[in-house]
Design a protein around this motif. Structure first.
Motif, PDB file in Angstrom:
ATOM      1  N   LEU A  49     -17.423  37.451 109.826  1.00 57.52           N
ATOM      2  CA  LEU A  49     -18.343  38.229 108.982  1.00 57.52           C
ATOM      3  C   LEU A  49     -19.707  38.349 109.653  1.00 57.52           C
ATOM      4  O   LEU A  49     -20.325  39.413 109.632  1.00 57.52           O
ATOM      5  CB  LEU A  49     -18.481  37.594 107.597  1.00 57.52           C
ATOM      6  CG  LEU A  49     -17.275  37.806 106.676  1.00 57.52           C
ATOM      7  CD1 LEU A  49     -17.393  36.937 105.439  1.00 57.52           C
ATOM      8  CD2 LEU A  49     -17.158  39.273 106.262  1.00 57.52           C
ATOM      9  N   LEU A  50     -20.149  37.254 110.286  1.00 55.19           N
ATOM     10  CA  LEU A  50     -21.446  37.305 110.978  1.00 55.19           C
ATOM     11  C   LEU A  50     -21.374  38.257 112.170  1.00 55.19           C
ATOM     12  O   LEU A  50     -22.301  39.043 112.404  1.00 55.19           O
ATOM     13  CB  LEU A  50     -21.853  35.898 111.446  1.00 55.19           C
ATOM     14  CG  LEU A  50     -22.312  34.941 110.335  1.00 55.19           C
ATOM     15  CD1 LEU A  50     -22.276  33.486 110.806  1.00 55.19           C
ATOM     16  CD2 LEU A  50     -23.719  35.299 109.856  1.00 55.19           C
ATOM     17  N   ARG A  51     -20.262  38.198 112.904  1.00 52.44           N
ATOM     18  CA  ARG A  51     -20.139  39.101 114.072  1.00 52.44           C
ATOM     19  C   ARG A  51     -20.084  40.563 113.644  1.00 52.44           C
ATOM     20  O   ARG A  51     -20.643  41.441 114.288  1.00 52.44           O
ATOM     21  CB  ARG A  51     -18.898  38.732 114.909  1.00 52.44           C
ATOM     22  CG  ARG A  51     -19.129  37.539 115.822  1.00 52.44           C
ATOM     23  CD  ARG A  51     -17.974  37.298 116.776  1.00 52.44           C
ATOM     24  NE  ARG A  51     -16.787  36.806 116.098  1.00 52.44           N
ATOM     25  CZ  ARG A  51     -16.614  35.524 115.723  1.00 52.44           C
ATOM     26  NH1 ARG A  51     -17.539  34.621 115.976  1.00 52.44           N
ATOM     27  NH2 ARG A  51     -15.511  35.154 115.107  1.00 52.44           N
ATOM     28  N   SER A  52     -19.433  40.827 112.515  1.00 51.14           N
ATOM     29  CA  SER A  52     -19.364  42.207 112.038  1.00 51.14           C
ATOM     30  C   SER A  52     -20.741  42.668 111.548  1.00 51.14           C
ATOM     31  O   SER A  52     -21.179  43.784 111.826  1.00 51.14           O
ATOM     32  CB  SER A  52     -18.286  42.273 110.955  1.00 51.14           C
ATOM     33  OG  SER A  52     -18.562  43.244 110.038  1.00 51.14           O
ATOM     34  N   GLU A  53     -21.434  41.771 110.875  1.00 50.20           N
ATOM     35  CA  GLU A  53     -22.764  42.097 110.345  1.00 50.20           C
ATOM     36  C   GLU A  53     -23.755  42.378 111.474  1.00 50.20           C
ATOM     37  O   GLU A  53     -24.633  43.246 111.351  1.00 50.20           O
ATOM     38  CB  GLU A  53     -23.237  40.907 109.489  1.00 50.20           C
ATOM     39  CG  GLU A  53     -24.512  41.115 108.719  1.00 50.20           C
ATOM     40  CD  GLU A  53     -24.404  42.150 107.595  1.00 50.20           C
ATOM     41  OE1 GLU A  53     -23.291  42.371 107.091  1.00 50.20           O
ATOM     42  OE2 GLU A  53     -25.447  42.735 107.251  1.00 50.20           O
ATOM     43  N   ARG A  60     -31.565  41.817 109.492  1.00 50.69           N
ATOM     44  CA  ARG A  60     -30.641  40.688 109.393  1.00 50.69           C
ATOM     45  C   ARG A  60     -29.712  40.647 110.616  1.00 50.69           C
ATOM     46  O   ARG A  60     -29.432  39.591 111.170  1.00 50.69           O
ATOM     47  CB  ARG A  60     -29.817  40.805 108.093  1.00 50.69           C
ATOM     48  CG  ARG A  60     -28.941  39.606 107.833  1.00 50.69           C
ATOM     49  CD  ARG A  60     -28.488  39.505 106.409  1.00 50.69           C
ATOM     50  NE  ARG A  60     -27.400  40.418 106.097  1.00 50.69           N
ATOM     51  CZ  ARG A  60     -26.682  40.358 104.978  1.00 50.69           C
ATOM     52  NH1 ARG A  60     -26.937  39.444 104.075  1.00 50.69           N
ATOM     53  NH2 ARG A  60     -25.719  41.220 104.753  1.00 50.69           N
ATOM     54  N   ALA A  61     -29.263  41.818 111.067  1.00 53.16           N
ATOM     55  CA  ALA A  61     -28.377  41.896 112.237  1.00 53.16           C
ATOM     56  C   ALA A  61     -29.104  41.382 113.481  1.00 53.16           C
ATOM     57  O   ALA A  61     -28.527  40.662 114.302  1.00 53.16           O
ATOM     58  CB  ALA A  61     -27.924  43.336 112.449  1.00 53.16           C
ATOM     59  N   ARG A  62     -30.379  41.727 113.610  1.00 50.59           N
ATOM     60  CA  ARG A  62     -31.158  41.281 114.772  1.00 50.59           C
ATOM     61  C   ARG A  62     -31.259  39.747 114.771  1.00 50.59           C
ATOM     62  O   ARG A  62     -31.076  39.089 115.780  1.00 50.59           O
ATOM     63  CB  ARG A  62     -32.558  41.918 114.712  1.00 50.59           C
ATOM     64  CG  ARG A  62     -33.283  41.910 116.053  1.00 50.59           C
ATOM     65  CD  ARG A  62     -34.758  42.197 115.880  1.00 50.59           C
ATOM     66  NE  ARG A  62     -35.420  41.189 115.051  1.00 50.59           N
ATOM     67  CZ  ARG A  62     -35.768  39.971 115.454  1.00 50.59           C
ATOM     68  NH1 ARG A  62     -35.535  39.596 116.681  1.00 50.59           N
ATOM     69  NH2 ARG A  62     -36.349  39.120 114.629  1.00 50.59           N
ATOM     70  N   GLU A  63     -31.495  39.200 113.577  1.00 52.75           N
ATOM     71  CA  GLU A  63     -31.605  37.747 113.438  1.00 52.75           C
ATOM     72  C   GLU A  63     -30.284  37.063 113.839  1.00 52.75           C
ATOM     73  O   GLU A  63     -30.261  36.040 114.520  1.00 52.75           O
ATOM     74  CB  GLU A  63     -31.964  37.414 111.976  1.00 52.75           C
ATOM     75  CG  GLU A  63     -32.525  36.032 111.785  1.00 52.75           C
ATOM     76  CD  GLU A  63     -32.738  35.696 110.305  1.00 52.75           C
ATOM     77  OE1 GLU A  63     -32.663  34.511 109.957  1.00 52.75           O
ATOM     78  OE2 GLU A  63     -32.948  36.627 109.499  1.00 52.75           O
ATOM     79  N   PHE A  74     -26.482  28.863 111.832  1.00 50.99           N
ATOM     80  CA  PHE A  74     -27.378  29.796 111.154  1.00 50.99           C
ATOM     81  C   PHE A  74     -27.951  29.147 109.890  1.00 50.99           C
ATOM     82  O   PHE A  74     -27.317  28.282 109.308  1.00 50.99           O
ATOM     83  CB  PHE A  74     -26.599  31.045 110.736  1.00 50.99           C
ATOM     84  CG  PHE A  74     -26.201  31.919 111.880  1.00 50.99           C
ATOM     85  CD1 PHE A  74     -26.783  33.169 112.039  1.00 50.99           C
ATOM     86  CD2 PHE A  74     -25.249  31.514 112.795  1.00 50.99           C
ATOM     87  CE1 PHE A  74     -26.425  33.990 113.099  1.00 50.99           C
ATOM     88  CE2 PHE A  74     -24.889  32.329 113.851  1.00 50.99           C
ATOM     89  CZ  PHE A  74     -25.480  33.569 114.007  1.00 50.99           C
ATOM     90  N   PRO A  75     -29.112  29.625 109.456  1.00 53.86           N
ATOM     91  CA  PRO A  75     -29.650  29.098 108.201  1.00 53.86           C
ATOM     92  C   PRO A  75     -28.706  29.402 107.024  1.00 53.86           C
ATOM     93  O   PRO A  75     -28.068  30.462 107.003  1.00 53.86           O
ATOM     94  CB  PRO A  75     -30.966  29.871 108.023  1.00 53.86           C
ATOM     95  CG  PRO A  75     -31.267  30.485 109.350  1.00 53.86           C
ATOM     96  CD  PRO A  75     -29.975  30.629 110.082  1.00 53.86           C
ATOM     97  N   SER A  81     -25.637  34.679 102.213  1.00 55.78           N
ATOM     98  CA  SER A  81     -25.807  36.072 101.800  1.00 55.78           C
ATOM     99  C   SER A  81     -24.729  36.959 102.427  1.00 55.78           C
ATOM    100  O   SER A  81     -24.263  37.912 101.821  1.00 55.78           O
ATOM    101  CB  SER A  81     -27.207  36.589 102.148  1.00 55.78           C
ATOM    102  OG  SER A  81     -27.337  36.728 103.544  1.00 55.78           O
ATOM    103  N   VAL A  82     -24.292  36.610 103.637  1.00 55.05           N
ATOM    104  CA  VAL A  82     -23.241  37.407 104.288  1.00 55.05           C
ATOM    105  C   VAL A  82     -21.883  37.164 103.617  1.00 55.05           C
ATOM    106  O   VAL A  82     -21.068  38.071 103.477  1.00 55.05           O
ATOM    107  CB  VAL A  82     -23.189  37.078 105.809  1.00 55.05           C
ATOM    108  CG1 VAL A  82     -21.975  37.690 106.472  1.00 55.05           C
ATOM    109  CG2 VAL A  82     -24.462  37.559 106.499  1.00 55.05           C
TER     110      VAL A  82
END
Ligand code: AP5
Length: 192
Positions: A49-53, A60-63, A74-75, A81-82
């Motif tokens: 999910l993080l890789r897709s986001e 958020r994607a930049r972070e 990650f925090p 939230s993802v």
């Protein structure tokens, strides 16, 4: 003539709300996908999910991109939230979440927690021999991911052991062998 009427009673299966924990490269994703398919569960992978986001054009994607390359965790607010809209209340398999004590108990009521045990050197070998273009599959990032596991995720394993929910499975051998071990645990749970 005698007529026999068969009454078919559908027995509702117990809910399966699973978590899969293990070192980076231990096979969490591989096994979670197969278990989800076999038992008709929603497969929720925090890493996927993080890789897709992170492909999106958002702050958020930049972070996420910056964090991902480092191999650090990650925090919580970001990961939560993802995942928020992807975890159903029942019949799910959480792959890679929780990995900090602060993430336990956030989603659903878990009834099986798998810990896939694997020697660190074999885990690194598997990661470095895959070719999926992942930004965190460099030697440096892999070492960071292993350290994060020992520091942050090992206590999660102990937490679930204390709750009596932990099923430790040997992650060595072929994908099929590991899958069989995990299915054995699930079947024993369903038949309890
Ligand atoms: P995530 O994507 O979850 O990465 P990971 O935990 O490092 O795990 P991997 O995906 O590398 O490995 P895996 O255990 O799933 O094994 P796989 O099946 O792929 O997370 C990425 C990053 O996102 C984290 O580092 C963190 O920064 C962040 N993140 C994610 N969740 C977070 C959270 N909750 N909180 C904070 N941050 C978070 O297998 C590996 C390879 O081995 C594959 O090529 C596979 O085909 C092969 N393989 C699998 N099984 C076998 C076998 N039995 N024999 C031979 N090869 C095998």
């Amino acid at each position: 003539m005698n007529t026999t009427t068969a009454t078919v009673t559908q027995v509702k299966r117990k809910s399966l709300n699973m978590v899969v924990i293990g070192l980076p490269g231990s096979g969490k994703g591989t096994q979670s996908k197969q278990l989800a398919e076999k038992y008709q569960l929603a497969h929720v992978s925090s890493g996927e999910l993080l890789r897709s986001e992170m492909t999106k054009n958002t702050e958020r994607a930049r972070e996420i991109r910056v964090n991902m390359e480092k191999g650090t965790l990650f925090p919580d607010e970001l990961v939560n939230s993802v995942l928020m809209d992807s975890v159903p209340s029942d019949n799910f398999i959480l792959d890679g979440y929780p990995r900090k004590l602060s993430q336990t108990g956030v989603f659903g009521s878990v009834n099986i927690v798998f810990f896939i045990g694997l020697d660190g050197r074999e885990a690194v070998r598997r990661i470095l021999s895959r070719d999926e273009g992942r930004k965190d599959d460099t030697e440096e990032a892999v070492q960071k991911r292993l350290q994060a596991f020992e520091k942050e995720t090992r206590p999660v394993v102990d937490h679930y052991r204390g709750l009596g929910l932990l099923h430790e499975v040997d992650g060595s051998g072929s994908r099929e062998e590991v899958f069989e071990r995990m299915v054995g645990e699930v079947e024993a749970f369903l038949n309890e």
